[in-house]
Design a protein around this motif. Structure first.
Motif, short mmCIF file in Angstrom:
data_model
loop_
_atom_site.label_atom_id
_atom_site.label_comp_id
_atom_site.label_asym_id
_atom_site.label_seq_id
_atom_site.Cartn_x
_atom_site.Cartn_y
_atom_site.Cartn_z
N SER A 161 80.92 49.75 36.67
CA SER A 161 80.71 49.86 35.23
C SER A 161 81.63 48.90 34.48
CB SER A 161 80.99 51.29 34.76
OG SER A 161 82.38 51.58 34.87
N VAL A 162 81.30 48.62 33.25
CA VAL A 162 82.14 47.78 32.40
C VAL A 162 83.48 48.48 32.18
CG1 VAL A 162 82.37 46.73 30.11
CG2 VAL A 162 80.17 46.65 31.32
N ARG A 163 83.43 49.78 31.93
CA ARG A 163 84.69 50.52 31.72
C ARG A 163 85.57 50.42 32.96
NH1 ARG A 163 84.33 56.78 31.21
NH2 ARG A 163 84.05 56.51 33.42
N GLY A 164 84.97 50.55 34.15
CA GLY A 164 85.73 50.44 35.39
C GLY A 164 86.37 49.08 35.56
N ARG A 165 85.63 48.05 35.21
CA ARG A 165 86.18 46.69 35.30
C ARG A 165 87.31 46.47 34.30
NH1 ARG A 165 80.33 43.84 35.80
NH2 ARG A 165 79.89 44.56 37.90
N LEU A 169 91.19 45.56 35.12
CA LEU A 169 91.90 44.44 34.47
C LEU A 169 93.22 44.90 33.88
CD1 LEU A 169 89.12 42.39 32.65
CD2 LEU A 169 90.82 41.51 34.26
N ARG A 170 93.22 46.07 33.21
CA ARG A 170 94.46 46.62 32.63
C ARG A 170 95.50 46.85 33.72
NH1 ARG A 170 90.88 50.15 29.95
NH2 ARG A 170 90.38 49.29 27.93
N ARG A 174 99.17 44.90 34.15
CA ARG A 174 100.44 45.64 34.18
C ARG A 174 101.25 45.27 35.42
NH1 ARG A 174 97.51 50.97 32.84
NH2 ARG A 174 97.24 50.71 30.62
N THR A 175 100.60 45.08 36.53
CA THR A 175 101.33 44.79 37.78
C THR A 175 101.82 43.35 37.83
OG1 THR A 175 99.28 44.30 38.97
CG2 THR A 175 100.15 46.55 39.13
N ARG A 176 101.24 42.47 37.03
CA ARG A 176 101.65 41.07 37.03
C ARG A 176 102.78 40.81 36.03
NH1 ARG A 176 97.26 37.29 39.05
NH2 ARG A 176 95.83 38.73 40.02
#
Length: 177
Positions: A161-165, A169-170, A174-176
């Motif tokens: 889903s778009v929400r899942g993508r 991304l979020r 955060r991890t980068r």
């Protein structure tokens, strides 16, 4: 899912399979669970730990006069062992065992908008081809998905889903940092 639910479901499955009554047991158990969901008083009685097991068994005996003997005895055993409150979970596990035996895959297909029957058939056909099994799909709509779809196959979840993508991304951002 608790181990007890799996254990009881497996016991009913093995007994029904051995006696050649798997379809009948599956249908009767499903009918009883549906009845318990449609009659809240019945579900409340069965799930209430303060109601005596003898009273629960008496109600079941009265309700299950024409049911498959195997299912009747199974439900009475659940009452006797104090496991009837978990009937829905046990029935779900039993459904999974039956589906696996019949080489049938149960899929929950959730989309952001209602799919047409043709679109749904196309997606199901693709899943059947990839899985090599007959697929029974239930459909749902969740507008929060924005677009795309989510497949739930047992404990496996495929989120396209778009929400899942966006969520992914979020997490990546955060991890980068």
């Amino acid at each position: 899912m608790a181990v007890a639910h799996r254990t009881y479901a497996r016991a009913l499955f093995d007994a029904a399979l051995a006696e050649g009554r798997l379809e009948q047991a599956h249908e009767d158990l499903g009918d009883f669970v549906a009845a318990a969901e449609q009659v809240p008083e019945l579900a409340s009685l069965l799930e209430n730990p303060e109601v005596d097991r003898v009273a629960k068994a008496s109600v079941l005996e009265e309700l299950l006069g024409g049911a498959d003997e195997l299912v009747r005895n199974f439900l009475l055993l659940l009452v006797e062992k104090g496991r009837i409150a978990g009937l829905r979970e046990t029935a779900r596990e039993f459904d999974s065992l039956v589906a696996a035996e019949q080489q049938r895959l149960e899929v929950e297909l959730t989309t952001a908008v209602e799919l047409s029957d043709a679109e749904s058939r196309e997606i199901v056909a693709q899943i059947e081809q990839a899985a090599g099994r007959k697929v029974e799909a239930s459909r749902g709509v969740d507008p929060d998905l924005i677009g795309g779809l989510v497949l739930q196959i047992g404990s496996l979840r495929v989120d396209a889903s778009v929400r899942g993508r966006l969520d992914q991304l979020r997490r990546d951002l955060r991890t980068r940092s």
